[in-house]
Write a protein that holds these residues in place. Sequence first.
Motif, mmCIF file in Angstrom:
data_model
loop_
_atom_site.group_PDB
_atom_site.id
_atom_site.type_symbol
_atom_site.label_atom_id
_atom_site.label_comp_id
_atom_site.label_asym_id
_atom_site.label_seq_id
_atom_site.Cartn_x
_atom_site.Cartn_y
_atom_site.Cartn_z
ATOM 1 N N THR A 354 143.774 39.294 27.237
ATOM 2 C CA THR A 354 144.832 39.445 28.286
ATOM 3 C C THR A 354 144.596 38.388 29.444
ATOM 4 O OG1 THR A 354 145.082 41.882 27.694
ATOM 5 C CG2 THR A 354 145.568 41.152 29.808
ATOM 6 N N ALA A 355 143.065 38.141 29.552
ATOM 7 C CA ALA A 355 142.661 37.393 30.452
ATOM 8 C C ALA A 355 143.069 35.919 30.225
ATOM 9 C CB ALA A 355 141.100 37.380 30.743
ATOM 10 N N ILE A 356 143.085 35.664 29.065
ATOM 11 C CA ILE A 356 143.423 33.885 28.822
ATOM 12 C C ILE A 356 144.960 34.044 29.003
ATOM 13 C CG2 ILE A 356 144.019 32.678 26.783
ATOM 14 C CD1 ILE A 356 141.433 33.638 25.477
ATOM 15 N N ILE A 357 145.731 34.882 28.590
ATOM 16 C CA ILE A 357 147.194 35.067 28.845
ATOM 17 C C ILE A 357 147.516 34.948 30.446
ATOM 18 C CG2 ILE A 357 149.381 36.274 28.620
ATOM 19 C CD1 ILE A 357 148.187 37.166 25.748
ATOM 20 N N VAL A 358 146.743 35.705 31.148
ATOM 21 C CA VAL A 358 147.138 35.967 32.586
ATOM 22 C C VAL A 358 146.676 34.814 33.270
ATOM 23 C CG1 VAL A 358 146.534 37.127 34.871
ATOM 24 C CG2 VAL A 358 146.946 38.328 32.647
ATOM 25 N N LEU A 359 145.520 34.151 32.897
ATOM 26 C CA LEU A 359 144.979 32.802 33.526
ATOM 27 C C LEU A 359 145.986 31.617 33.226
ATOM 28 C CD1 LEU A 359 141.324 33.168 33.009
ATOM 29 C CD2 LEU A 359 142.538 33.138 35.264
ATOM 30 N N LEU A 360 146.542 31.535 32.105
ATOM 31 C CA LEU A 360 147.285 30.469 31.689
ATOM 32 C C LEU A 360 148.599 30.513 32.518
ATOM 33 C CD1 LEU A 360 146.529 30.020 28.000
ATOM 34 C CD2 LEU A 360 146.030 28.497 29.789
ATOM 35 N N GLY A 361 149.131 31.921 32.513
ATOM 36 C CA GLY A 361 150.433 31.859 33.448
ATOM 37 C C GLY A 361 150.325 31.666 34.773
ATOM 38 N N TRP A 362 149.124 32.095 35.670
ATOM 39 C CA TRP A 362 148.997 31.751 36.852
ATOM 40 C C TRP A 362 148.559 30.250 37.109
ATOM 41 C CZ3 TRP A 362 143.967 30.395 38.772
ATOM 42 C CH2 TRP A 362 143.854 30.368 39.897
ATOM 43 N N SER A 363 147.966 29.831 36.196
ATOM 44 C CA SER A 363 147.360 28.346 36.259
ATOM 45 C C SER A 363 147.703 27.480 34.997
ATOM 46 C CB SER A 363 146.135 28.385 36.922
ATOM 47 O OG SER A 363 145.732 26.894 37.028
ATOM 48 N N PRO A 364 148.940 26.807 34.405
ATOM 49 C CA PRO A 364 148.764 26.324 33.170
ATOM 50 C C PRO A 364 148.069 25.311 32.940
ATOM 51 C CG PRO A 364 151.081 26.803 34.164
ATOM 52 C CD PRO A 364 150.006 27.021 35.270
ATOM 53 N N GLN A 365 147.717 24.494 34.124
ATOM 54 C CA GLN A 365 146.555 23.353 33.852
ATOM 55 C C GLN A 365 145.215 23.742 32.954
ATOM 56 O OE1 GLN A 365 147.909 24.287 36.745
ATOM 57 N NE2 GLN A 365 146.625 24.161 38.613
ATOM 58 N N LEU A 366 144.903 24.947 33.352
ATOM 59 C CA LEU A 366 143.833 25.552 32.789
ATOM 60 C C LEU A 366 143.883 25.420 31.059
ATOM 61 C CD1 LEU A 366 142.916 28.800 34.574
ATOM 62 C CD2 LEU A 366 141.764 26.848 34.692
ATOM 63 N N ALA A 367 144.931 25.242 30.644
ATOM 64 C CA ALA A 367 145.036 24.943 29.120
ATOM 65 C C ALA A 367 144.126 23.632 28.620
ATOM 66 C CB ALA A 367 146.517 24.763 28.549
ATOM 67 N N MET A 368 144.234 22.711 29.669
ATOM 68 C CA MET A 368 143.636 21.266 29.397
ATOM 69 C C MET A 368 142.339 21.234 29.949
ATOM 70 S SD MET A 368 145.919 20.115 27.426
ATOM 71 C CE MET A 368 145.311 18.224 27.413
ATOM 72 N N ASP A 369 141.803 22.472 30.529
ATOM 73 C CA ASP A 369 140.299 22.575 31.225
ATOM 74 C C ASP A 369 139.416 22.652 30.312
ATOM 75 O OD1 ASP A 369 138.906 22.347 34.160
ATOM 76 O OD2 ASP A 369 138.423 24.120 33.018
ATOM 77 N N ALA A 370 138.421 21.707 30.101
ATOM 78 C CA ALA A 370 137.323 21.875 29.275
ATOM 79 C C ALA A 370 136.362 23.241 29.665
ATOM 80 C CB ALA A 370 136.534 20.646 29.252
ATOM 81 N N GLY A 371 136.340 23.307 30.724
ATOM 82 C CA GLY A 371 135.415 24.496 31.148
ATOM 83 C C GLY A 371 136.092 25.837 30.840
ATOM 84 N N PHE A 372 137.587 25.866 30.803
ATOM 85 C CA PHE A 372 138.342 27.076 30.448
ATOM 86 C C PHE A 372 137.973 27.318 28.961
ATOM 87 C CE2 PHE A 372 142.149 28.863 28.680
ATOM 88 C CZ PHE A 372 141.974 30.150 29.616
ATOM 89 N N ALA A 373 138.208 26.174 28.193
ATOM 90 C CA ALA A 373 137.738 26.540 26.651
ATOM 91 C C ALA A 373 136.534 26.681 26.234
ATOM 92 C CB ALA A 373 138.370 25.055 26.016
#
Length: 525
Positions: A354-373
């Motif tokens: 759920t956290a992954i889905i919510v964070l990506l919906g709020w900030s799509p650029q996190l999908a390309m962020d190494a720290g997020f991965a």
Amino acid sequence: MATGEDGARMTSGAGGEGEGAGELGEEVPEELDARLVPAAFCCWGATIVALVGGWRIGIFTAVGCLLLGVGVWALLIRSGGWRRGAGWVMLAAFSVGAGFAGAGAWHEWRVAGHPLRAVGKGVRVQIAVVVTDDPKVLAEKKFGGNKVMLRGDLVEFRAGGKIVRGGGAVVVLAPEAGWRGLLPGQEVVFRSRVANAGRADLTVAILRAEGPPMRVGEPPWWQRAAGQVRGDFATAAQRSLPGDAAGLLPGLVIGDTSRLPDRVRENFRETDLAHLTAVSGANITILLAAVLVSMRVLTVDPRVGAVAAGIALMMFVILARPSPSVLRAAVMGAVALLALCTGRRKQALPALCTAIIVLLGWSPQLAMDAGFALSALATAGLIVLAPGWSDWLRAHGWWRIPADAFAVAAAAFVVTTPVVIALTGHLSLVAIVVNVLVEPVIAPITIVGALGAILSCCWTPIAELVLYCTASPLWWLLTVAERFAALGASITLPTGVRSGVVAAVLCGLLLAGLRPRAPRPDTPS
């Protein structure tokens, strides 16, 4: 690592009730609730495809996900399997994936058509930007001295006598003079040359500033207060600790590496300890756990404790800067704390998804962020792998504390190695051992350092005395990093997606081989 009776008995399998589960004295293995995992993967993957491939590919991806969802829905109707969980899980995953692909395509279309993108490369513009993160000193000292990099939100720019207003994320490369002291929230006007973004993270352009900026606005009061606390904390650390330790402590507590010596930075990178100097979920988990334990010791109502933890989380986010990476760390840390407190992956894994889905919906650029991965993978390793590995080690004679420490370090290393290799090509052969050795001192440093940071803005002598208590743990951390870095026990590999995929396959095979197997029942004689 899991805590409590439930955490001690968690298993790594995802099965249901096994044989003899109902017998007295035996614990039913907890089933792993992975129903949100496909949705999280679809959202993440669809967003990456849209940002990397462009808005047209994003639209095709959205349509493809919709068609797959319609196909699954038709199969459910035709087979009459309205109650089949797997079908509904996949239907939900494809449906949400289509939405995220469409949203990613829309964001990418807006960035691709941004007016600043139409300005020719190398053209000089006068630009106004609101700073969104602290300036970071770059390691390379090229083109006439130290450089800093900072992120900001575009307000307007002037090119060819025409003023164009519009938002969008930009990256600014600038000389250190006049830029290093900027605070988030300040609006600055400066002249720069426009460079291509070259990034698939919704960045509109890279701006190369020419000279110092003209500060137009003051930062918000809460950013000024946070900057004051950060400055007082760093000053108190300088007065109470030796040089290397004084530069390291703010990085460990609030992610402030502006005073971290280059030698220490390189030792941490060589031994895979660099994650300690970035705001991560581990910081959040430690601090929230300390608050909740303190509330429990004081016999405070659990609801009051939860409110206190929420306030502490908000204060830490402000102090560490509410950038996307810090907010990501806050969410991941809260999820990890859920896993630690409940000892139940059945609750923690859906929370992570759920956290992954919510964070990506709020900030799509996190999908390309190494720290997020890295954060998401490490948290998943903590939830899925570490408890079972810890139980297996304890069953083979290990004490609980070293078993938990080794299992957490090993799980995080295995699941994050493919990403690290793809990005840096660096593989440390001593990473697990080093992280196990330093793990006992991280929590005391973080908690005592946070207390010292609070005291530094109101009572400096007491703050210096408190921070001095971190001298010994910091010495141990620095010594371990230095001694193991001197061994040179690391391998340099090719970077890129291909290397990451190969490493992921090898790590997958390793996980399959290391999966703890249930003991065979005793054969009656």
